[in-house]
Design a protein around this motif. Structure first.
Motif, PDB file in Angstrom:
ATOM      1  N   LEU A  68      28.215  -7.199  65.097  1.00 51.43           N
ATOM      2  CA  LEU A  68      27.121  -6.500  65.744  1.00 51.43           C
ATOM      3  C   LEU A  68      27.424  -5.012  65.821  1.00 51.43           C
ATOM      4  N   PRO A  69      26.389  -4.184  65.912  1.00 55.69           N
ATOM      5  CA  PRO A  69      26.604  -2.729  65.948  1.00 55.69           C
ATOM      6  C   PRO A  69      27.487  -2.304  67.107  1.00 55.69           C
ATOM      7  N   ALA A  70      28.353  -1.338  66.848  1.00 57.46           N
ATOM      8  CA  ALA A  70      29.207  -0.744  67.862  1.00 57.46           C
ATOM      9  C   ALA A  70      28.615   0.598  68.270  1.00 57.46           C
ATOM     10  N   TYR A  71      28.390   0.770  69.564  1.00 59.73           N
ATOM     11  CA  TYR A  71      27.900   2.037  70.097  1.00 59.73           C
ATOM     12  C   TYR A  71      29.117   2.894  70.441  1.00 59.73           C
ATOM     13  N   ILE A  72      29.237   4.052  69.814  1.00 58.77           N
ATOM     14  CA  ILE A  72      30.437   4.880  69.930  1.00 58.77           C
ATOM     15  C   ILE A  72      30.069   6.254  70.476  1.00 58.77           C
ATOM     16  N   ASN A  73      30.741   6.657  71.562  1.00 56.38           N
ATOM     17  CA  ASN A  73      30.481   7.958  72.180  1.00 56.38           C
ATOM     18  C   ASN A  73      31.087   9.090  71.363  1.00 56.38           C
ATOM     19  N   LEU A  74      30.296  10.125  71.110  1.00 53.47           N
ATOM     20  CA  LEU A  74      30.781  11.313  70.404  1.00 53.47           C
ATOM     21  C   LEU A  74      30.511  12.555  71.241  1.00 53.47           C
ATOM     22  N   GLY A  75      31.533  13.375  71.427  1.00 58.50           N
ATOM     23  CA  GLY A  75      31.364  14.642  72.125  1.00 58.50           C
ATOM     24  C   GLY A  75      30.958  15.750  71.172  1.00 58.50           C
ATOM     25  N   GLU A  95      26.529   7.645  69.745  1.00 54.29           N
ATOM     26  CA  GLU A  95      25.950   8.103  71.012  1.00 54.29           C
ATOM     27  C   GLU A  95      26.314   9.564  71.268  1.00 54.29           C
ATOM     28  N   VAL A  96      25.302  10.374  71.517  1.00 54.56           N
ATOM     29  CA  VAL A  96      25.507  11.785  71.846  1.00 54.56           C
ATOM     30  C   VAL A  96      25.600  11.902  73.359  1.00 54.56           C
ATOM     31  N   LEU A  97      26.738  12.370  73.845  1.00 57.68           N
ATOM     32  CA  LEU A  97      26.941  12.458  75.285  1.00 57.68           C
ATOM     33  C   LEU A  97      26.009  13.478  75.927  1.00 57.68           C
ATOM     34  N   GLU A  98      25.709  13.261  77.199  1.00 53.06           N
ATOM     35  CA  GLU A  98      24.741  14.098  77.909  1.00 53.06           C
ATOM     36  C   GLU A  98      25.209  15.533  78.072  1.00 53.06           C
ATOM     37  N   ASN A  99      26.525  15.747  78.008  1.00 51.31           N
ATOM     38  CA  ASN A  99      27.049  17.112  78.175  1.00 51.31           C
ATOM     39  C   ASN A  99      27.389  17.773  76.845  1.00 51.31           C
ATOM     40  N   LEU A 120      21.233   7.085  65.744  1.00 54.03           N
ATOM     41  CA  LEU A 120      21.626   7.989  66.825  1.00 54.03           C
ATOM     42  C   LEU A 120      21.043   7.531  68.160  1.00 54.03           C
ATOM     43  N   ALA A 121      21.846   7.643  69.209  1.00 58.33           N
ATOM     44  CA  ALA A 121      21.393   7.368  70.567  1.00 58.33           C
ATOM     45  C   ALA A 121      21.731   8.556  71.451  1.00 58.33           C
ATOM     46  N   LEU A 122      20.864   8.845  72.410  1.00 58.37           N
ATOM     47  CA  LEU A 122      21.110   9.912  73.381  1.00 58.37           C
ATOM     48  C   LEU A 122      21.534   9.259  74.687  1.00 58.37           C
ATOM     49  N   ASP A 123      22.767   9.537  75.115  1.00 53.72           N
ATOM     50  CA  ASP A 123      23.362   8.840  76.254  1.00 53.72           C
ATOM     51  C   ASP A 123      23.042   9.543  77.575  1.00 53.72           C
ATOM     52  N   ASP A 124      22.844   8.740  78.636  1.00 53.17           N
ATOM     53  CA  ASP A 124      22.570   9.279  79.982  1.00 53.17           C
ATOM     54  C   ASP A 124      21.497  10.367  79.922  1.00 53.17           C
ATOM     55  N   PHE A 125      20.416  10.069  79.269  1.00 51.29           N
ATOM     56  CA  PHE A 125      19.425  11.095  78.934  1.00 51.29           C
ATOM     57  C   PHE A 125      18.440  11.323  80.076  1.00 51.29           C
ATOM     58  N   VAL A 126      18.068  12.575  80.246  1.00 47.09           N
ATOM     59  CA  VAL A 126      16.980  12.971  81.144  1.00 47.09           C
ATOM     60  C   VAL A 126      16.091  13.920  80.357  1.00 47.09           C
ATOM     61  N   TYR A 127      14.831  13.555  80.212  1.00 45.64           N
ATOM     62  CA  TYR A 127      13.936  14.327  79.335  1.00 45.64           C
ATOM     63  C   TYR A 127      13.494  15.647  79.965  1.00 45.64           C
ATOM     64  N   THR A 128      13.524  16.683  79.135  1.00 48.96           N
ATOM     65  CA  THR A 128      12.877  17.961  79.424  1.00 48.96           C
ATOM     66  C   THR A 128      12.208  18.410  78.134  1.00 48.96           C
TER      67      THR A 128
END
Length: 403
Positions: A68-75, A95-99, A120-128
């Motif tokens: 199964l796909p692995a979600y990997i955090n990237l800074g 995953e693109v970290l929120e910071n 691509l996934a946007l992690d801990d995202f808050v839309y603006t």
């Protein structure tokens, strides 16, 4: 601590609305820098560790070896370096970290990753509005339920609806939150809701589990193989499962074993207790497969930690399973234990007290990525990272065999 890995690695399942597993997030803690993003260390040491062990932690024991796909955090640093390892595109989500800093430099780097075939996934995202180009580029948007609260999650989903992206609700802590997120329109779910079941007052454990608990109690009291056989044969389904297990490749006996009594005599009382305890994980037909894997992983990790420390491995395994019964059955531990009087060591262990209790505390802290507690409790000779890696692979294979 962490042995040759130099990192503490865990994985957290990601589910769809029907609670089918559709991926795992790879979670990690580096000894060199406890706050780094995965693959963001300058010398690449952590990156090499993860790549070298990528397939090991992702082997779910499937006969068809479906990964199964692995979600990997990237800074930010690693994304901008354009040094993403050549990972299988259908098996990873980046995953693109929120910071990470949502500016033009980051956007241009993500465009290249997208063109290279990555999800691509946007992690801990808050839309603006300023992040609109990033939302358009991404495939998955992750919303932190714990941080935002259900009401704000709903508002964020309304803002994101025009983009038609998959919404992943993360840090979903309870079954109630899971249902609320489904109603709001989330597509994917991640969190500890599996290990925090809704307990139903008056609910009883399945008949097969009752027979198993009676059998374990009889074994503890020194009952003979004939009496053990008589108890187990009260449940034909349990008899079948036990004989199928004893005749599996796990034991590799030369000839077929056809009776429960022979099984007891061949295994011995200690091993019999261990394997009967393991069968407790498959007595509830309402359990989803990942709950069984989690219970088996916990038991195996307790066992391996006990081996590292020189403690009783059989009792450690049994403790790992017993501590999972609340999750597996939705019945309180106190009610379950009324049917299974425990010796003093196991009883204390269930409360996190004593040598066995320490094993359980370390294992449960590792499950929840409570790295500070893991590092505080798991001093040498413990090596929890190695124990966890082995336990995940073992549990996946055993769960497949019990299905």
């Amino acid at each position: 601590m962490g042995g040759a890995y130099n990192v503490l690695i865990a994985r957290q399942p990601i589910f769809d609305a029907k609670l089918r597993i559709c991926g795992y997030e790879l979670l990690f803690r580096s000894q060199q820098d406890q706050h780094q993003a995965l693959f963001d260390d300058p010398d690449g040491a952590t990156r090499d560790v993860i790549i070298n062990n990528f397939m090991a932690i992702w082997d779910t024991g499937s006969k068809n070896r479906v990964f199964l796909p692995a979600y990997i955090n990237l800074g930010r640093q690693f994304i901008l370096s354009h040094q993403i390892p050549d990972l299988p595109r259908d098996q990873v989500v980046l995953e693109v970290l929120e910071n990470a800093g949502f500016d033009q430099l980051l956007f241009d780097a993500l465009v290249l990753l997208k063109k290279d075939g990555y999800t691509l996934a946007l992690d801990d995202f808050v839309y603006t509005p300023s992040k609109k180009p990033f939302v358009q580029l991404a495939d998955i948007i992750k919303l932190d339920v714990l941080a935002l609260g259900i009401e704000e999650v709903g508002r964020q989903i309304e803002l994101l609806k025009p983009f038609g992206k998959r919404i992943l609700a993360e840090k979903v802590e309870t079954a109630d939150e899971l249902e609320q997120c489904k109603v709001l329109g989330c597509h994917l779910f991640q969190g500890y809701f599996l290990s925090r079941p809704t307990l139903t007052k008056g609910k009883r454990i399945p008949a097969s589990a009752s027979v198993l608990l009676r059998t374990l109690d009889a074994l503890s009291k020194g009952a003979g193989s004939a009496e053990i056989e008589q108890i187990i044969r009260m449940d034909p389904g349990l008899t079948y499962k036990l004989l199928r297990l004893i005749n599996s490749a796990q034991f590799a006996f030369v000839r077929e074993i056809t009776t429960v009594r022979e099984t007891v005599n061949l295994l011995g009382r200690i091993a019999m207790k261990k394997w009967l305890t393991m069968l407790l994980t498959v007595c509830n037909e309402q359990c989803i497969s990942e709950q069984i894997v989690l219970a088996l992983t916990r038991a195996r990790m307790c066992e391996l930690l006990a081996e590292q420390k020189g403690e009783d491995t059989a009792d450690a395994f049994i403790l790992g399973i017993l501590s999972s019964l609340e999750m597996l059955y939705g019945v309180s531990i106190s009610q379950i234990l009324q049917d299974l009087p425990l010796d003093e060591r196991l009883a204390k262990g269930m409360k996190g007290v004593g040598a066995l209790g320490e094993l359980l505390l370390i294992t449960r802290a590792y499950e929840r990525e409570q790295w500070n507690m893991v590092e505080r409790l798991a001093k040498a000779p413990y090596d929890p990272g190695v124990a966890y890696m082995e336990s995940v692979g073992w549990a996946g294979k055993m769960a497949a065999g019990l299905a």
